[in-house]
Design an enzyme around this catalytic site. Structure first.
Site, PDB file in Angstrom:
ATOM      1  N   CYS A  55      29.787  86.885  21.899  1.00  0.00           N
ATOM      2  CA  CYS A  55      28.637  87.198  22.749  1.00  0.00           C
ATOM      3  C   CYS A  55      27.935  85.900  23.192  1.00  0.00           C
ATOM      4  CB  CYS A  55      27.693  88.176  22.079  1.00  0.00           C
ATOM      5  SG  CYS A  55      26.536  88.937  23.260  1.00  0.00           S
TER       6      CYS A  55
ATOM      7  N   HIS B 255      31.421  92.391  21.716  1.00  0.00           N
ATOM      8  CA  HIS B 255      31.229  92.332  20.268  1.00  0.00           C
ATOM      9  C   HIS B 255      32.417  92.983  19.569  1.00  0.00           C
ATOM     10  CE1 HIS B 255      26.982  91.003  19.979  1.00  0.00           C
ATOM     11  NE2 HIS B 255      26.862  91.585  21.160  1.00  0.00           N
TER      12      HIS B 255
ATOM     13  N   GLU C  46      32.916  93.150  16.472  1.00  0.00           N
ATOM     14  CA  GLU C  46      32.418  93.800  15.258  1.00  0.00           C
ATOM     15  C   GLU C  46      31.779  95.163  15.555  1.00  0.00           C
ATOM     16  OE1 GLU C  46      28.714  91.773  16.789  1.00  0.00           O
ATOM     17  OE2 GLU C  46      30.880  91.447  16.860  1.00  0.00           O
TER      18      GLU C  46
END
Length: 205
Positions: A81, A185, A187
């Site tokens: 990001c 992202h 994650e």
């Protein structure tokens, strides 16, 4: 065991990234110690918020030097990001220009879209032969951002993954030698993001 350091410079998504990396089977440490960040098998640079604030945080822990030193010696770095955005030469937000780490050429600037931030799941256009996206070339990933690099000069050994928001094309990921970085992202990107992180960690061995 593979050791991954997550650079602790005050960014807001450090713990979610650390947890996601731990699932890959790597030993993960959250650290602001320059020696530990340089010595780890892999270094992850997350980031949320403003480009200038992230650069200030990075500079406070000697982050730009650590990133450049690792990349110069072929030691892998993953930016996520705003951690991806700061790899570029310049960030331009709200009329303020801030120098980035500068390991990628180009400018991070506001997206030309009606609906901002660009938030949610989006497909990506992966180049042939991408190592980072192996097995997830046709998946969707989770984005939250209003700024992006919208151009990256072609260079040998650099693979660029693109995405679009309301017709505005931007850099979604870069693979350049020891550097990998994603605007999205991983994650927060479910199984596809988890697999991408496993692929990156596997390459550290």
């Amino acid at each position: 065991m593979t050791l991954v350091a997550v650079l602790d410079y005050g960014s807001g998504n450090l713990h979610s990234v650390t947890r996601a990396l731990a699932v890959t089977g790597a030993e993960v440490v959250l650290t602001a110690d320059p020696a530990a960040a340089v010595a780890a098998d892999g270094l992850v640079v997350p980031g949320v918020g403003a480009f200038a604030a992230c650069m200030a945080g990075l500079e406070a822990v000697d982050g730009p030097r650590i990133i450049r030193e690792r990349l110069a010696s072929g030691r892998r770095v993953l930016g996520i990001c705003v951690g991806h955005q700061v790899m570029f030469g310049l960030g331009s937000e709200h009329g303020v220009e801030t120098a980035g780490v500068g390991v990628l050429p180009g400018v991070v600037e506001g997206l030309a879209a009606r609906r901002l931030p660009h938030m949610g799941w989006n497909t990506v256009d992966v180049p042939a032969g991408s190592a980072l996206f192996a097995g997830v070339e046709d998946e969707r990933f989770y984005f939250v951002h209003s700024y992006a690099a919208r151009a990256l000069p072609e260079a040998e050994g650099v693979a660029v993954t693109w995405a679009e928001h309301e017709g505005d094309r931007f850099v979604a990921a870069v693979e350049a030698g020891a550097l990998a970085s994603t605007q999205f992202h991983p994650e927060k990107s479910g199984d596809a993001g988890a697999r991408l992180l496993r692929t990156w960690v596997a390459a550290l061995r």
